[in-house]
Write an enzyme that holds these catalytic residues in place. Structure first.
Site, PDB file in Angstrom:
ATOM      1  N   GLY A  24       0.826  -1.211   0.000  1.00  0.00           N
ATOM      2  CA  GLY A  24       0.000   0.000   0.000  1.00  0.00           C
ATOM      3  C   GLY A  24       0.854   1.251   0.000  1.00  0.00           C
ATOM      4  O   GLY A  24       1.668   1.463   0.894  1.00  0.00           O
ATOM      5  N   PHE A  27      -0.808   7.174   2.404  1.00  0.00           N
ATOM      6  CA  PHE A  27      -0.043   8.024   3.316  1.00  0.00           C
ATOM      7  C   PHE A  27       0.815   7.205   4.285  1.00  0.00           C
ATOM      8  O   PHE A  27       1.969   7.530   4.537  1.00  0.00           O
ATOM      9  CB  PHE A  27      -0.987   8.937   4.099  1.00  0.00           C
ATOM     10  N   VAL A  92      -2.155  -7.693  -4.374  1.00  0.00           N
ATOM     11  CA  VAL A  92      -1.883  -8.710  -3.366  1.00  0.00           C
ATOM     12  C   VAL A  92      -3.157  -9.510  -3.117  1.00  0.00           C
ATOM     13  O   VAL A  92      -4.241  -8.938  -2.982  1.00  0.00           O
ATOM     14  CB  VAL A  92      -1.393  -8.048  -2.066  1.00  0.00           C
ATOM     15  N   GLU A 184     -17.657  18.577   2.356  1.00  0.00           N
ATOM     16  CA  GLU A 184     -16.894  19.217   1.282  1.00  0.00           C
ATOM     17  C   GLU A 184     -17.545  18.988  -0.081  1.00  0.00           C
ATOM     18  O   GLU A 184     -17.617  19.897  -0.904  1.00  0.00           O
ATOM     19  CB  GLU A 184     -15.441  18.706   1.312  1.00  0.00           C
ATOM     20  N   ALA A 329      -5.311  11.254   7.101  1.00  0.00           N
ATOM     21  CA  ALA A 329      -3.945  11.136   6.574  1.00  0.00           C
ATOM     22  C   ALA A 329      -2.863  11.319   7.649  1.00  0.00           C
ATOM     23  O   ALA A 329      -1.930  10.518   7.714  1.00  0.00           O
ATOM     24  CB  ALA A 329      -3.748  12.132   5.429  1.00  0.00           C
TER      25      ALA A 329
END
Lengths: 433, 433
Positions: A24, A27, A92, A184, A329
């Site tokens: 992965g 972040f 994976v 947002e 994050a």
């Protein structure tokens, strides 16, 4: 978790460096890789995408504000100067913890000495997977361009629709979930309808578009302080968003969204309500919570497997003064850093400690010159918060080129309400008719 | 073609303005719309895409140099201040020339007094449509991102391939057709392999990638002067492109490309050899050439239908001092301008004349600091030509925002060989394995 100095001391002296596999390149995974620079390790960084995605701004791709390439970086290029890092563009399929290797879906295997699982999460529909086709979520770049197409096509179809009820349904946008992403999205769609699009259409008044934000809980931005939630709600309402609180959605279909026993007809429905962790826990047979998140030890290792770490949205850990670490994050980055430092300490034979999350603050943009920031003791709102929000996000982008590019895009939106990425792509000719 | 002043004089005086329908928002259709500004007409501009595409730079999307939004503009937004223009995002299925209406694929109709068909062309496989699946062409934004994925995935798979022959096939890129698009693609892929990618991979040497440009004719850039063709070929070879001339391709399949009786194994094959006009001629039952292009009258009207114009890549006309007009953007724009002026003259009752093409010049980029420009008497090559090529293309982009953005992207490629749009999207997880 005790240090494992016996193993690590052995590794340091051999000619084969300690093999770290990181799955992965979000972040968490990226931060772990960065922080392992200089350590006596060979790293394989695996991702099924070829790019790192700056997810906090993905809603801006969905709302035509930013181009896909402005919030994504080829992982391989980020690791260009790290000769000890091999980037693998692969999917994976599992982990063989006994033989210590990662299984790739083409049948190949990648052996590890230490494994870091940073595989993130997908949106989840609380047992209603059939809702996904009617209310897409937002996690990948493709999700972003798909949602962008939904939103732009809705206005296009409304322009051509002559039946008033059907036109109204085309011009109704329902966002389920009032966390930062939902807020947002709702705020930006309202901005588009009121400021970007009006002059462009001839048959419809885009300012009449309804943007409805539905939340099961009692307030928007539940992770923020009460007064900031209230401010965010008032701001959303001021820019034209209808906020519905305390209403769980009971049904989503091709007509619209059902809540409070009634159907709201809406052709665009967006899911921002819940996530489910990637199957890392299943790969390991590790204990997981209801959302599929691995319940890790206090040093982010898998119970019984000190050589396997899991970080980011794929884990559940109460390391924020006893509270759960939020799925944002900075939390993933802190965990990536902790893992890298733990690995380095083990290789040196030094002591390691538990992970502790430090919350820097919560930020959410609501609309132009409207944002909320919760630093704990300091709370900011409005224009000042919006500027800090913008500067912080540009700062966190990787590299000068992306920073200049995003700054340029935002300048145009700020000064001229002009969104450059208003492109209907991916089979656009098929969606009309 | 005679002026049709009787009809036009009548129109001017009525309260219903003359209805112009323009199908296609490419260079020709857009120019016609622009040039009709101020005329007493109502315009409907129809395109099945929501964006105007700057096709001359599409190969830069395919080679990860530019983002999709840098070479595309929402048509609706371009016509924002033109209240008499209605933009329709729809797919045209035919024309009823008797009842004077355009048929939309949803069953609706758009009536016209004057019709302008500017529907462009698609790539054509000379009767081998089955080649398309193995050798995609480049006409739409989606073609651009699809080709980008092909090229980037080829390097990714080569990195994971252990068999030398299969790895070589992954690292062989065949471009069929050495016109400007073929030359520009070949040159840019070679630049990527030699300058952008080398440091990023661990198992392969990307500079060993083979880029093979195959042309059935005797030279590259047949539209340019002989010495510029020779210079372009030498330049391509210098930057690592193998140029094969006088070899028609006889077969394309999943293994590679057959020419000269031999199979060249290549996993990436790109078609830049031929185009076929959109079905405008079929819609009208009008005479067409072998490539499906309408054979229009000297004023760009359809024979027998003075109220229908056809322009751009969808027509064939010998209006360049008796030679065929080339299928390039400036030609389409000149035709769009001519049509707009003819319509305006008719409405005024003034005389109209035939279309005459004026060739401003031919430009092609070969690689970094390498381009050729054929202005007729003046011929330029090398660095000076490259700068003029770059400045000209930035000049022809629409709007300051796109110009700044493209300049920024090119600056990074120029100074750092860094291509920001290296994104594998559209089902990226599926193409691996």
């Amino acid at each position: 978790m005790k240090q494992r100095s016996s193993e690590s001391r052995g590794r340091i002296m051999t000619t084969t460096p300690h093999r770290v596999v990181i799955v992965g390149a979000g972040f968490g995974g990226l931060e772990a890789t960065y922080r392992l620079a200089g350590a006596p390790v060979d790293i394989t960084l695996i991702d099924r995408r070829n790019h790192h995605l700056f997810q906090p701004l993905l809603y801006q791709v969905a709302t035509a504000s930013l181009a896909t390439s402005e919030i994504a970086w080829p992982v391989r290029h980020l690791m260009r100067d790290r000769r000890e890092v091999t980037t693998l563009f692969a999917t994976v399929s599992g982990v063989d913890a006994t033989r210590r290797c990662v299984l790739i879906d083409d049948g190949s295997e990648v052996p590890y000495d230490t494994l870091v699982l940073a595989t993130g999460a997908r949106h989840a529909y609380f047992g209603h997977d059939e809702w996904e086709q009617f209310a897409p979520g937002l996690k990948t770049l493709e999700d972003g361009t798909t949602l962008r197409r939904h939103i732009l096509v809705a206005f296009e179809r409304a322009e051509r629709e002559t039946d008033p009820a059907r036109r109204a349904a085309r011009l109704t946008f329902v966002i389920v979930g009032a966390g930062p992403t939902g807020v947002e999205l709702a705020g930006t769609i309202a901005e588009m309808a009121h400021h970007t699009l009006p002059g462009d259409f001839r048959n419809i008044d885009t300012t009449k578009a309804r943007v409805v934000l539905i939340e099961a809980g009692p307030r928007v931005l539940a992770g923020f302080a009460d007064d900031l939630s209230a401010y965010a709600q008032a701001s959303l309402e001021k820019i034209g968003v209808e906020v519905v609180l305390g209403q769980p959605v009971t049904e989503i279909n091709r007509e619209g969204v059902v809540f409070g026993g009634k159907l709201l007809e809406a052709k665009t429905r967006i899911w921002a309500a819940g996530v489910r962790a990637s199957p890392a826990a299943e790969w390991l047979g590790a204990p997981a919570d209801r959302a599929g998140r691995v319940q890790v030890e206090d040093d982010l290792t898998i119970p019984g497997h000190p050589e396997i770490f899991a970080i980011g949205d794929t884990v559940s850990i109460n390391a924020w003064e006893g509270k759960p670490v939020p799925g944002i994050a900075p939390a993933a980055k802190q965990q990536g850093k902790h893992v890298a430092e733990t690995i380095k300490a083990r290789l040196r034979g030094a002591a390691t400690g538990p992970f502790r999350y430090k919350h820097a603050g919560s930020l959410a943009q609501i609309g132009k010159r409207l944002a909320v920031i919760d630093f704990g003791r300091i709370k900011l709102r409005g224009t000042i918060a919006w500027w800090i929000w913008g500067i912080a996000h540009i700062y966190f982008l990787i590299g000068l080129r992306h920073r200049l590019s995003v700054a340029l895009s935002w300048l145009w939106i700020y000064a001229r309400d002009q969104r450059a990425a208003r492109l209907i792509t991916q089979g656009s000719s098929k969606v009309v008719g």
